[in-house]
Design an enzyme around this catalytic site. Structure first.
Site, PDB file in Angstrom:
ATOM      1  N   HIS A 180       5.606  49.623  -5.492  1.00 20.11           N
ATOM      2  CA  HIS A 180       4.724  50.702  -5.025  1.00 20.11           C
ATOM      3  C   HIS A 180       3.284  50.196  -5.075  1.00 20.11           C
ATOM      4  O   HIS A 180       2.834  49.504  -4.168  1.00 20.11           O
ATOM      5  CB  HIS A 180       4.972  51.929  -5.914  1.00 20.11           C
ATOM      6  CG  HIS A 180       4.318  53.199  -5.491  1.00 20.11           C
ATOM      7  ND1 HIS A 180       3.613  53.337  -4.321  1.00 20.11           N
ATOM      8  CD2 HIS A 180       4.252  54.422  -6.104  1.00 20.11           C
ATOM      9  CE1 HIS A 180       3.154  54.586  -4.233  1.00 20.11           C
ATOM     10  NE2 HIS A 180       3.525  55.254  -5.301  1.00 20.11           N
ATOM     11  N   ASP A 228      -0.695  47.030   1.413  1.00 17.53           N
ATOM     12  CA  ASP A 228      -0.982  46.103   0.322  1.00 17.53           C
ATOM     13  C   ASP A 228      -1.229  44.676   0.767  1.00 17.53           C
ATOM     14  O   ASP A 228      -1.645  43.849  -0.042  1.00 17.53           O
ATOM     15  CB  ASP A 228       0.169  46.121  -0.695  1.00 17.53           C
ATOM     16  CG  ASP A 228       0.061  47.312  -1.620  1.00 17.53           C
ATOM     17  OD1 ASP A 228      -1.024  47.515  -2.151  1.00 17.53           O
ATOM     18  OD2 ASP A 228       1.055  48.028  -1.786  1.00 17.53           O
ATOM     19  N   HIS A 268       8.219  48.758   4.773  1.00 12.61           N
ATOM     20  CA  HIS A 268       7.870  50.104   4.317  1.00 12.61           C
ATOM     21  C   HIS A 268       9.031  51.033   4.559  1.00 12.61           C
ATOM     22  O   HIS A 268       9.753  50.890   5.544  1.00 12.61           O
ATOM     23  CB  HIS A 268       6.631  50.621   5.063  1.00 12.61           C
ATOM     24  CG  HIS A 268       5.959  51.728   4.342  1.00 12.61           C
ATOM     25  ND1 HIS A 268       6.361  53.035   4.445  1.00 12.61           N
ATOM     26  CD2 HIS A 268       4.933  51.706   3.457  1.00 12.61           C
ATOM     27  CE1 HIS A 268       5.598  53.774   3.665  1.00 12.61           C
ATOM     28  NE2 HIS A 268       4.729  53.007   3.051  1.00 12.61           N
TER      29      HIS A 268
HETATM   30  N1  CMC Z   1      10.490  41.069   1.786  1.00 20.00           N
HETATM   31  C1  CMC Z   1      11.724  40.642   2.080  1.00 20.00           C
HETATM   32  N2  CMC Z   1      12.699  41.463   2.497  1.00 20.00           N
HETATM   33  C2  CMC Z   1      12.399  42.755   2.609  1.00 20.00           C
HETATM   34  C3  CMC Z   1      11.129  43.263   2.332  1.00 20.00           C
HETATM   35  C4  CMC Z   1      10.163  42.351   1.904  1.00 20.00           C
HETATM   36  N3  CMC Z   1       8.930  42.764   1.615  1.00 20.00           N
HETATM   37  N4  CMC Z   1      11.120  44.597   2.554  1.00 20.00           N
HETATM   38  C5  CMC Z   1      12.347  44.914   2.950  1.00 20.00           C
HETATM   39  N5  CMC Z   1      13.117  43.807   2.984  1.00 20.00           N
HETATM   40  C6  CMC Z   1      14.504  43.710   3.395  1.00 20.00           C
HETATM   41  C7  CMC Z   1      15.436  43.963   2.217  1.00 20.00           C
HETATM   42  O1  CMC Z   1      15.739  42.798   1.516  1.00 20.00           O
HETATM   43  C8  CMC Z   1      16.631  44.539   2.915  1.00 20.00           C
HETATM   44  O2  CMC Z   1      17.332  43.489   3.537  1.00 20.00           O
HETATM   45  P1  CMC Z   1      18.911  43.453   3.536  1.00 20.00           P
HETATM   46  O3  CMC Z   1      19.323  44.696   4.267  1.00 20.00           O
HETATM   47  O4  CMC Z   1      19.224  42.172   4.219  1.00 20.00           O
HETATM   48  O5  CMC Z   1      19.303  43.495   2.083  1.00 20.00           O
HETATM   49  C9  CMC Z   1      16.016  45.371   4.035  1.00 20.00           C
HETATM   50  O6  CMC Z   1      14.763  44.773   4.314  1.00 20.00           O
HETATM   51  C10 CMC Z   1      15.802  46.826   3.655  1.00 20.00           C
HETATM   52  O7  CMC Z   1      15.146  46.876   2.378  1.00 20.00           O
HETATM   53  P2  CMC Z   1      15.116  48.172   1.449  1.00 20.00           P
HETATM   54  O8  CMC Z   1      14.615  47.769   0.109  1.00 20.00           O
HETATM   55  O9  CMC Z   1      16.402  48.888   1.511  1.00 20.00           O
HETATM   56  O10 CMC Z   1      14.077  49.054   2.213  1.00 20.00           O
HETATM   57  P3  CMC Z   1      13.141  50.104   1.558  1.00 20.00           P
HETATM   58  O11 CMC Z   1      12.872  51.124   2.574  1.00 20.00           O
HETATM   59  O12 CMC Z   1      13.660  50.591   0.257  1.00 20.00           O
HETATM   60  O13 CMC Z   1      11.857  49.183   1.280  1.00 20.00           O
HETATM   61  C11 CMC Z   1       9.880  48.650   0.224  1.00 20.00           C
HETATM   62  C12 CMC Z   1      10.595  49.626   1.138  1.00 20.00           C
HETATM   63  C13 CMC Z   1       8.382  48.895   0.326  1.00 20.00           C
HETATM   64  C14 CMC Z   1      10.353  48.892  -1.216  1.00 20.00           C
HETATM   65  C15 CMC Z   1      10.203  47.200   0.639  1.00 20.00           C
HETATM   66  O14 CMC Z   1       9.825  46.961   1.971  1.00 20.00           O
HETATM   67  C16 CMC Z   1       9.560  46.190  -0.309  1.00 20.00           C
HETATM   68  O15 CMC Z   1      10.132  45.881  -1.351  1.00 20.00           O
HETATM   69  N6  CMC Z   1       8.367  45.649   0.077  1.00 20.00           N
HETATM   70  C17 CMC Z   1       7.631  44.757  -0.801  1.00 20.00           C
HETATM   71  C18 CMC Z   1       6.838  45.556  -1.814  1.00 20.00           C
HETATM   72  C19 CMC Z   1       5.608  46.170  -1.206  1.00 20.00           C
HETATM   73  O16 CMC Z   1       4.926  45.562  -0.404  1.00 20.00           O
HETATM   74  N7  CMC Z   1       5.349  47.404  -1.616  1.00 20.00           N
HETATM   75  C20 CMC Z   1       4.194  48.162  -1.139  1.00 20.00           C
HETATM   76  C21 CMC Z   1       4.646  49.299  -0.296  1.00 20.00           C
HETATM   77  S1  CMC Z   1       3.311  50.069   0.613  1.00 20.00           S
HETATM   78  C22 CMC Z   1       2.388  50.823  -0.648  1.00 20.00           C
HETATM   79  C23 CMC Z   1       2.987  52.098  -1.066  1.00 20.00           C
HETATM   80  O17 CMC Z   1       2.963  53.070  -0.301  1.00 20.00           O
HETATM   81  O18 CMC Z   1       3.452  52.147  -2.208  1.00 20.00           O
END
Ligand code: CMC
Length: 374
Positions: free
Chosen positions: A220, A310, A259
């Protein structure tokens, strides 16, 4: 009968809100009807805070009154500085902030005390957070406490608190815009945590304490600090490709990308990319900007992911001279407005937030006395 489980509550519409709208496919972010691009272009953080709390943009007189009020509410009670003085200097600033918000509630004057007018508490928390961060940061560096500097606007005061000197006009504006962009984001994890706490009829300070603890996590609020670690690990543009591919091969996440709601580029990233360039140009240092552009190119090619808020914020804060462990606290110093606006909205139309879980463990086990267990 249990329904289908939505892991992470993805796509679950949990409540109605008039505060913030995210168009995840169109890449738009709207605060109370106003597009974030227009607000970032033309407004200030204080105007946005007024908008989020009261639902409309302030008149000149209302804005002046809010500015004066926020400046007046900056002082930290002596009892709280006594607590801050006992926290080890090595502690993470987000942990310090969580403790400070919780402790502050005990020492508030009647007008902002928990249970008193919540809008007063919202403004008090917004005003005092930069002072708390500045106090702790200066103490760990062996510097004397800050003066509250009522003549400075919120962004310039925060900058002054975190690095002991005011910023140039461009620096102040860069931080002001970053604060505007972070002020709210619908039902993100920390805001949801705040609303869950408020929905039990708990107080505003407790709700914000929950939110600070939730924002801290790297999925987050903690992502921008990790982005800077990655950039420093890369060092030069030609190393980005191999390092990113290595991380993805090990199934590591690349911070600053992806995201839950945006399926296209986060509009806040677009604005911060521009400010990363502007701040870099002003400091004659485009090193991080160039690394970030390459990072974007490689991550998009490899995973089709877009940048989120971020990705570029850390490079702006670094150029402003803000230490990396204060990036998430800066996020909190802005998002506190959104948290408190949501808590106030929750109080107006309150229903206990209490989802259910689908139980997947055993039933019908028979209890065995402790000496008879294998
Ligand atoms: N790097 C590598 N792979 C990723 C990333 C990433 N940053 N984000 C998503 N994926 C992949 C993930 O591995 C998964 O792949 P697979 O289906 O092959 O396993 C797929 O995309 C879906 O991921 P998810 O975790 O189910 O998707 P989510 O909607 O829960 O993810 C997230 C949202 C923000 C947690 C994720 O994109 C992430 O971990 N990003 C990195 C952390 C980050 O930058 N956070 C700041 C978010 S913006 C600020 C805020 O509002 O808090």
């Amino acid at each position: 009968m249990a329904g289908e489980v939505q892991r992470g509550l993805e796509d679950v519409v949990a409540l109605e809100s008039q505060i913030c709208f995210i168009d995840g496919h169109g890449g738009r972010l709207i605060y109370r009807g106003y597009d974030i691009r227009e607000l970032a272009e033309q407004s200030t953080f204080e105007e946005v805070a007024y908008l989020l709390w009261y639902g409309r943009l302030p008149t000149r007189a209302q804005l002046d009154e809010l500015r004066t009020r926020l400046a007046r509410l900056r002082e930290i009670p002596a009892e709280l500085t006594g607590i801050l003085d006992r926290i080890p200097k090595e502690c993470a600033p987000m942990d310090v902030l969580r403790t400070a918000v919780s402790a502050l509630a005990h020492f508030e004057p009647a007008e902002t005390r928990p249970g008193a007018s919540s809008i007063g508490g919202a403004q008090r928390l917004t005003a005092v957070l930069p002072s708390i961060l500045g106090y702790f940061h200066r103490r760990r560096k062996g510097l004397p406490p800050l003066a509250p500097r009522p003549e400075l606007g919120h962004a310039q005061y925060l900058l002054y608190a975190l690095r002991d000197r005011e910023g140039s006009e461009l620096e102040g504006r860069a931080l002001d815009i970053a604060l505007i962009l972070h002020a709210d984001h619908e039902l993100n994890a920390s805001t949801f945590a705040a609303r869950v706490t408020a929905s039990t009829l708990s107080d505003l300070y407790s709700a914000v304490t929950s939110a600070v603890g939730t924002l801290k996590g790297p999925l987050h609020g903690g992502a921008n600090e990790r982005v800077m670690e990655l950039l420093n690990e890369c060092g030069t543009v030609d190393r980005v490709d191999a390092i990113v591919r290595g991380k993805l091969a090990r199934h590591e996440r690349i911070m600053g990308f992806g995201h839950r709601v945006y399926k296209v580029e986060d509009p806040r990233a677009t604005i911060l990319r521009d400010w990363s360039y502007r701040a870099g140009e002003a400091h004659h240092d485009l090193h991080y900007f160039e690394l970030l552009r390459e990072l974007e190119r490689v991550v998009h090619r490899e995973k089709g992911l877009y940048p989120n808020v971020d990705l570029y914020s850390g490079s702006v804060y670094t150029l402003l001279g803000i230490p990396s462990d204060l990036f998430t606290p800066v996020f909190a110093a802005s998002r506190v407005v959104g948290w408190t606006a949501h808590v106030l909205e929750e109080y107006q139309d309150l229903r206990l937030i209490r989802p259910t879980a689908q139980y997947i463990g055993p039933v019908d086990l028979r209890y065995a006395p402790v000496d008879q267990r294998a």
